[in-house]
Design a protein around this motif. Structure first.
Motif, short mmCIF file in Angstrom:
data_model
loop_
_atom_site.label_atom_id
_atom_site.label_comp_id
_atom_site.label_asym_id
_atom_site.label_seq_id
_atom_site.Cartn_x
_atom_site.Cartn_y
_atom_site.Cartn_z
N ASP A 1 8.60 -97.54 20.49
CA ASP A 1 8.38 -97.69 19.05
C ASP A 1 9.73 -97.76 18.35
O ASP A 1 10.47 -96.77 18.33
N PRO A 2 10.08 -98.90 17.74
CA PRO A 2 11.40 -99.02 17.12
C PRO A 2 11.51 -98.35 15.76
O PRO A 2 12.62 -98.12 15.26
N ALA A 3 10.38 -98.01 15.13
CA ALA A 3 10.39 -97.51 13.75
C ALA A 3 11.28 -96.28 13.55
O ALA A 3 12.07 -96.24 12.60
N PRO A 4 11.20 -95.24 14.40
CA PRO A 4 12.01 -94.04 14.13
C PRO A 4 13.45 -94.13 14.65
O PRO A 4 14.20 -93.18 14.49
N ALA B 1 20.36 -104.17 11.35
CA ALA B 1 20.56 -102.83 11.91
C ALA B 1 22.00 -102.63 12.36
O ALA B 1 22.57 -101.55 12.17
N TRP C 1 16.62 -108.90 12.35
CA TRP C 1 16.47 -107.45 12.32
C TRP C 1 17.65 -106.78 13.00
O TRP C 1 18.18 -105.76 12.53
N ARG D 1 18.05 -99.33 16.99
CA ARG D 1 17.13 -100.38 16.52
C ARG D 1 17.71 -101.77 16.83
O ARG D 1 17.00 -102.69 17.23
N HIS E 1 17.14 -102.50 20.41
CA HIS E 1 15.73 -102.85 20.63
C HIS E 1 15.46 -104.30 20.25
O HIS E 1 14.83 -105.05 21.01
N GLU E 2 15.94 -104.72 19.09
CA GLU E 2 15.67 -106.08 18.63
C GLU E 2 16.41 -107.11 19.48
O GLU E 2 15.92 -108.23 19.68
#
Length: 406
Positions: free
Chosen positions: A136-139, A175, A171, A145, A148-149
């Motif tokens: 989950d990249p949100a937190p 980040a 994104w 982040r 992740h992207e």
């Protein structure tokens, strides 16, 4: 909490290894050794970094499972950067599970991203997508982040989903700027460059031109009959016929498609398919047999008609036949593509990434070295190979990945 350790950790998170070393350079306790190891890795001294991290892991007590797991993750990242693809993936999985169990979700996510990057390098896209789907990249903080992207974009580019890749890179850029880490911003810019640099060549009507990745994606979605030299298939729409194990048939299909809508002489077909300079009666007889086999293979997509000079291709459902060619016609293009990332590779890592024998890779490297296309340093197991990027082209499509199945 040790204030110097905390300050050094914050410096490393901000991409300031020298600032971290200022705080812990003279200390020999396990936490300081771990931070020094990470700092040395950021500065590029990977051998020293590995030694420090291993000392740190031995210095932590068995009860300090999280700290030991973090050392394993850091060593895995060094192995990835140094292209030591034979490093234990199982050890990384165990470390990741330990971190998740103890609530260190940030470092567990980092371990997951390292696993994804390794899977991407060896062309196991389905597994990489599976691991990434569980993150989950949100937190995540900005630097994580961005990582992740970048992984999302890497998979999307290999799957020929350029719109999704651009979105992920936007994104990642946002980040990376929030994180303020120059190296991370440079990595994102490099990924953007791959989208805006020719990735292949289109040969049609006797002419050729370079194609961007987006144009390759559009071509694959078009109804045109495409002879694809990357995966050795002939496709039109949803129908794809593999000739990967039939090199003579593929050479004939490519030659006929390059000449479409014209025909090709028997002499040229013999030269391209069999390597013969003169088409004698035995060559002509073999050509007739192979053309018959090609007709059977491509029966649903095209006809192959005889002409006074030789043969001509006639697509059935479409009016266009084209060839999607590699940006460079190089026998060892896959080896060059991996080396073009600018990192130093061992022959064993190249063999693992290409799913081939190490001796075959070594022979390819020796041939490329003779022609000045690669260079090596070190000896024995420490020998590494490098090459500059291929000028003017991105090597995304040359990397080992089943992107046509995406």
């Amino acid at each position: 909490m040790d204030s110097l350790i905390t300050a050094a950790g914050l410096a490393l998170a901000a991409g300031d290894p020298l600032g971290a070393l200022d705080r812990v350079a003279l200390r020999e306790d396990a936490p300081a050794l771990a931070l020094r190891g990470i700092a040395m890795a950021q500065l590029g001294d990977l051998d020293r970094a590995k030694a420090l991290l291993r000392r740190a892991a031995r210095g932590f007590s068995p009860k300090e499972a999280v700290a030991r797991a973090r050392c394993v993750v850091a060593e895995a990242e060094i192995a990835l950067v140094s292209r030591d693809l034979g490093w234990s993936a199982k050890a990384l999985d165990v470390a990741r599970a330990t971190l998740e169990k103890h609530g260190d979700r940030l470092n567990a996510a980092h371990a997951g991203h390292l696993k994804v990057r390794r899977l991407l390098l060896i062309g196991r896209l389905d597994e990489a997508e599976g691991v990434l789907a569980g993150l989950d990249p949100a937190p995540l903080p900005p630097a994580s982040r961005a990582a992740h992207e970048l992984a999302v974009a890497g998979i999307a580019m290999r799957r020929l989903r350029t719109k999704a890749a651009r979105t992920a890179l936007e994104w990642a850029r946002h980040a990376a700027h929030r994180a303020g880490i120059a190296g991370l911003m440079a990595e994102v810019d490099s990924a953007f460059l791959a989208l805006d640099t020719p990735a292949a060549r289109l040969i049609a009507n006797g002419e050729e031109r370079p194609l961007l990745l987006e144009e390759v994606e559009a071509l694959q979605a078009s109804p045109a009959m495409v002879v694809d030299t990357f995966r050795y298939v002939v496709r039109s729409g949803e129908t794809a016929i593999s000739l990967a194990t039939r090199p003579v048939l593929f050479a004939l299909a490519r030659t006929l498609a390059e000449a479409w809508p014209g025909d090709v002489s028997r002499e040229e077909l013999v030269a391209r398919a069999f390597g013969g300079k003169h088409a004698d009666e035995s060559h002509r007889a073999r050509l007739r047999v192979e053309i018959g086999r090609l007709r059977a293979e491509l029966g649903t997509l095209a006809e192959i008609g005889a002409t006074k000079r030789g043969f001509a291709l006639a697509p059935r459902q479409v009016r266009v036949a084209v060839v999607l060619a590699r940006p460079i016609e190089e026998r060892h293009a896959a080896v060059l593509a991996l080396l073009a990332d600018g990192e130093a590779w061992s022959s064993s890592a190249l063999a693992l990434a290409l799913a081939t024998g190490q001796r075959s890779v070594q022979r390819a490297l020796e041939q490329l070295a003779v022609s000045g296309k690669v260079q090596s340093f070190g000896h024995g197991r420490a020998r590494r190979w490098m090459t500059p990027p291929v000028a003017g082209f991105t090597t995304t499509l040359l990397l080992p990945a089943p992107w046509l199945n995406g």
